[in-house]
Scaffold this active site. Structure first.
Site, PDB file in Angstrom:
ATOM      1  N   HIS A 207      -3.256  -5.859   1.064  1.00  0.00           N
ATOM      2  CA  HIS A 207      -2.519  -6.075   2.311  1.00  0.00           C
ATOM      3  C   HIS A 207      -2.408  -7.555   2.666  1.00  0.00           C
ATOM      4  O   HIS A 207      -3.276  -8.095   3.358  1.00  0.00           O
ATOM      5  CB  HIS A 207      -3.227  -5.354   3.460  1.00  0.00           C
ATOM      6  CG  HIS A 207      -3.125  -3.873   3.424  1.00  0.00           C
ATOM      7  ND1 HIS A 207      -2.194  -3.163   4.151  1.00  0.00           N
ATOM      8  CD2 HIS A 207      -3.843  -2.945   2.734  1.00  0.00           C
ATOM      9  CE1 HIS A 207      -2.343  -1.862   3.932  1.00  0.00           C
ATOM     10  NE2 HIS A 207      -3.332  -1.706   3.073  1.00  0.00           N
TER      11      HIS A 207
ATOM     12  N   GLU B 239      -0.504  -8.883   4.865  1.00  0.00           N
ATOM     13  CA  GLU B 239      -0.329  -9.023   6.316  1.00  0.00           C
ATOM     14  C   GLU B 239      -1.669  -9.025   7.053  1.00  0.00           C
ATOM     15  O   GLU B 239      -1.731  -9.403   8.222  1.00  0.00           O
ATOM     16  CB  GLU B 239       0.584  -7.906   6.848  1.00  0.00           C
ATOM     17  CG  GLU B 239      -0.058  -6.548   7.041  1.00  0.00           C
ATOM     18  CD  GLU B 239      -0.246  -5.752   5.748  1.00  0.00           C
ATOM     19  OE1 GLU B 239      -0.716  -4.597   5.829  1.00  0.00           O
ATOM     20  OE2 GLU B 239       0.075  -6.281   4.667  1.00  0.00           O
TER      21      GLU B 239
ATOM     22  N   CYS C 260       0.832  -1.193   0.000  1.00  0.00           N
ATOM     23  CA  CYS C 260       0.000   0.000   0.000  1.00  0.00           C
ATOM     24  C   CYS C 260       0.877   1.257   0.000  1.00  0.00           C
ATOM     25  O   CYS C 260       1.527   1.543  -0.989  1.00  0.00           O
ATOM     26  CB  CYS C 260      -0.975  -0.044   1.182  1.00  0.00           C
ATOM     27  SG  CYS C 260      -2.419   1.042   1.008  1.00  0.00           S
TER      28      CYS C 260
END
Length: 228
Positions: free
Chosen positions: A195, A197, A86
């Site tokens: 994302h 994660e 991002c």
């Protein structure tokens, strides 16, 4: 394997990244402030999402001048894996570690929701745990994720297999050719808007992102760990 999570003023996904590495992947990780002048002790570098320096001027435009980015450049040249997610992707673009630029989402709105991605190239050190063409679910959270590059650059990305991920079924931000993530020519720097994660456990709605981090570790061990 030891990871560094780079923290800029305005980063807000650094804790998510730390959690993914330490608690889900089980690897060593440390937060590293933006004014750091040495990253030699780390095997992998992670640039998390957020709003570095408040996204003044352009997203990532100020962060590229942080002291630590000189060290990230050195790490990239040394072949270490660099992942920018991002805002981290935006910083990699602004710093020239990846080609192209990021524009406002086509609908001019901030979007935060799960999206489906297609694994376009599973022969990178970030994607080797996936199957080519595999469809995965990863969340997005951005207002400037509309990737753009000129035709010459796009041609190079295609020929070199540098498009790692593309949006599948729905392009949420108007990104050129549905591009969601790209690697550099050397293959050790990945930038992506979704994302991973935030997709490392079924409790989060998807664990599809965990394979990306497992890919990094597996490739690192294959090239660094000597077995007798």
């Amino acid at each position: 394997m030891k990871f560094a999570v780079i923290v800029f003023p305005g980063s807000n996904c650094d804790v998510d990244m730390y959690h993914a590495i330490k608690d889900e992947l089980g690897e060593e990780v440390e937060y590293v402030w933006h004014d750091a002048t040495n990253l030699e002790e780390f095997d992998g570098i992670l640039l998390p999402g957020g709003f570095s320096y408040g996204d003044y001027l352009r997203s990532g435009a100020i962060a590229r001048f942080s002291n630590v980015m000189l060290e990230v450049q050195k790490a990239a040249e040394a072949g270490k894996p660099i992942l920018g997610v991002c805002n981290g992707f935006q910083i990699l673009l602004e710093s020239g570690l990846l080609p192209g630029a990021m524009r406002r989402n086509q609908n001019l709105k901030f979007m935060c929701r799960p999206v489906r991605l297609k694994v376009e190239n599973n022969e990178t050190l970030f994607t080797s745990s996936y199957d080519k063409g595999e469809i995965i679910t990863i969340p997005i959270a951005h207002g400037e994720g509309n990737y753009y590059c000129d035709e010459i650059t796009l041609g190079k990305l295609r020929r070199n297999g540098q498009i790692a991920f593309s949006y599948y079924g729905d392009n949420p931000n108007g990104s050129l050719q549905d591009i969601a993530g790209i690697v550099n020519e050397k293959g050790n720097v990945l930038g992506m808007m979704p994302h991973p994660e935030r997709a490392v456990s079924s409790l989060l709605g998807s664990d599809d992102g965990l394979k990306l981090f497992k890919s990094i570790v597996r490739n690192w061990r294959e090239s660094h760990v000597v077995t007798s």
